[in-house]
Write a protein that holds these residues in place. Structure first.
Motif, short mmCIF file in Angstrom:
data_model
loop_
_atom_site.label_atom_id
_atom_site.label_comp_id
_atom_site.label_asym_id
_atom_site.label_seq_id
_atom_site.Cartn_x
_atom_site.Cartn_y
_atom_site.Cartn_z
N VAL A 4 0.84 -1.20 0.00
CA VAL A 4 0.00 0.00 0.00
C VAL A 4 0.87 1.25 0.00
N ARG A 5 1.99 1.24 0.74
CA ARG A 5 2.85 2.44 0.77
C ARG A 5 3.38 2.78 -0.62
N GLU A 6 3.62 1.75 -1.45
CA GLU A 6 4.07 1.99 -2.82
C GLU A 6 2.94 2.55 -3.69
N VAL A 7 1.73 2.07 -3.45
CA VAL A 7 0.58 2.60 -4.18
C VAL A 7 0.31 4.04 -3.73
N ARG A 8 0.52 4.32 -2.44
CA ARG A 8 0.36 5.68 -1.92
C ARG A 8 1.34 6.63 -2.62
N ALA A 9 2.58 6.20 -2.80
CA ALA A 9 3.57 7.02 -3.49
C ALA A 9 3.16 7.26 -4.94
N LEU A 10 2.64 6.23 -5.57
CA LEU A 10 2.14 6.36 -6.94
C LEU A 10 1.01 7.39 -6.99
N ALA A 11 0.10 7.31 -6.04
CA ALA A 11 -1.02 8.26 -5.98
C ALA A 11 -0.53 9.68 -5.79
N GLY A 12 0.56 9.85 -5.04
CA GLY A 12 1.10 11.18 -4.80
C GLY A 12 1.81 11.76 -6.01
N ASN A 13 2.26 10.89 -6.92
CA ASN A 13 3.01 11.34 -8.09
C ASN A 13 2.16 11.49 -9.35
N LEU A 14 0.93 11.02 -9.32
CA LEU A 14 0.08 11.04 -10.51
C LEU A 14 -1.18 11.88 -10.28
N GLN A 15 -1.69 12.43 -11.36
CA GLN A 15 -3.00 13.08 -11.30
C GLN A 15 -4.05 11.98 -11.10
N LYS A 16 -5.20 12.35 -10.56
CA LYS A 16 -6.26 11.39 -10.27
C LYS A 16 -6.59 10.50 -11.47
N GLU A 17 -6.79 11.08 -12.63
CA GLU A 17 -7.15 10.32 -13.83
C GLU A 17 -6.05 9.33 -14.22
N ASP A 18 -4.79 9.77 -14.10
CA ASP A 18 -3.66 8.89 -14.42
C ASP A 18 -3.56 7.75 -13.42
N PHE A 19 -3.80 8.05 -12.16
CA PHE A 19 -3.78 7.01 -11.12
C PHE A 19 -4.86 5.97 -11.40
N LEU A 20 -6.07 6.43 -11.71
CA LEU A 20 -7.17 5.51 -12.00
C LEU A 20 -6.85 4.65 -13.23
N ARG A 21 -6.25 5.24 -14.23
CA ARG A 21 -5.89 4.50 -15.44
C ARG A 21 -4.79 3.47 -15.13
N GLN A 22 -3.83 3.84 -14.30
CA GLN A 22 -2.71 2.95 -13.95
C GLN A 22 -3.16 1.78 -13.08
N VAL A 23 -3.98 2.06 -12.08
CA VAL A 23 -4.38 1.02 -11.12
C VAL A 23 -5.51 0.16 -11.67
N GLY A 24 -6.40 0.75 -12.44
CA GLY A 24 -7.55 0.00 -12.95
C GLY A 24 -8.77 0.29 -12.12
N PRO A 25 -9.87 -0.42 -12.35
CA PRO A 25 -11.14 -0.09 -11.70
C PRO A 25 -11.24 -0.52 -10.23
N PHE A 26 -10.43 -1.50 -9.82
CA PHE A 26 -10.52 -1.96 -8.43
C PHE A 26 -9.17 -2.49 -7.97
N ASP A 113 -17.11 -5.33 -15.25
CA ASP A 113 -17.97 -4.89 -16.34
C ASP A 113 -17.91 -3.37 -16.36
N ALA A 114 -17.15 -2.81 -17.31
CA ALA A 114 -16.93 -1.36 -17.37
C ALA A 114 -18.22 -0.59 -17.65
N LEU A 115 -19.08 -1.13 -18.48
CA LEU A 115 -20.33 -0.43 -18.81
C LEU A 115 -21.25 -0.33 -17.60
N ALA A 116 -21.38 -1.42 -16.87
CA ALA A 116 -22.25 -1.44 -15.69
C ALA A 116 -21.53 -0.93 -14.43
#
Length: 175
Positions: A4-26, A113-116
Motif C-alpha cells: 500500500v505504501r508503494e501505491v500511496r507514493a504512486l497516488a502522490g506522483n500522478l494526477q487522479k485520472e492517471d492514477f485511475l488508469r494505472q491502477v484499474g477499476p478496483f 464490467d466497465a459499462l455497468a
C-alpha cells in the motif's frame, strides 16, 4: 503485488485520472495472515484451517485492516493486458498468485464490467470455497461491492474500487 505504501507514493506522483488508469477499476488489499493460522495451514495442506467468519466479523476485519494499511499487499486488474478479468489461484499463470495450500490452483475469477461499473466473482470449483463477507457464494456470478471482504480458501482480501482506495490513501489519518 505492491505494498500500500508503494501505491500511496504512486497516488502522490500522478494526477487522479492517471492514477485511475494505472491502477484499474478496483484493487484487492490482502489482510495479513495470522502467523499461527499460517503455520497450521502449511501443516494441514488443502484442508481448512479456520472456521469462516460471520458477516459481522467480516466488517470488523475491515476496520482492523485499515489500521495496518501501509504494510498490506495490493493486487490490481492487470492494465498492460487490457483484461477485464483477474484470475486467482496458486498456479504461477494466475493474475493473482496466492501461495497458500487452502487456495486451489485455479480458485476464482473476478470480472469487471466497465459499462455497468460492477464486478462479478466466480468460484472455479475450488476445494475450500470462495466467500463474500463470510458467506459462501452460491451463484456462478456473485456481485462484489466496494468494501466487501473476499476469502479464497483461508486468504482474505478487501475489495475496493479505485476511488475508495485513493480516498483512503489521501486521508490524513492513514498517511
Amino acid at each position: 503485488m505492491l505494498l500500500v505504501r508503494e501505491v500511496r507514493a504512486l497516488a502522490g506522483n500522478l494526477q487522479k485520472e492517471d492514477f485511475l488508469r494505472q491502477v484499474g477499476p478496483f484493487a484487492l488489499v490482502r489482510h495479513p495472515p495470522d502467523p499461527v493460522v499460517e503455520r497450521l495451514s502449511m501443516r494441514l495442506g488443502v484442508h481448512r484451517t479456520r472456521v469462516s467468519r460471520s458477516p459481522a466479523s467480516a466488517k470488523m476485519l475491515m476496520a482492523e485492516l485499515l489500521q495496518h494499511l501501509d504494510d498490506l499487499g495490493v493486487a490490481t486488474l492487470p492494465p498492460i493486458q487490457g483484461s477485464d478479468a483477474l484470475h486467482i489461484g496458486r498456479l504461477p499463470d494466475n493474475d493473482l498468485v496466492v501461495d497458500d495450500p487452502s487456495v486451489s490452483k485455479r480458485h476464482a475469477v473476478l470480472r469487471w464490467d466497465a459499462l455497468a461499473r460492477r464486478c462479478m466473482l466466480t468460484d472455479m470449483g475450488s476445494r475450500n470455497g470462495t466467500l463474500i463477507n463470510a458467506e459462501y457464494i452460491r451463484d456462478a456470478n456473485a456481485l462484489v461491492s466496494d468494501g466487501d471482504m473476499l476469502s479464497f480458501g483461508d486468504t482474505e482480501f478487501c475489495f475496493l474500487e479505485t476511488l475508495s482506495l485513493l480516498s483512503m490513501l489521501q486521508t490524513a489519518h492513514y498517511a
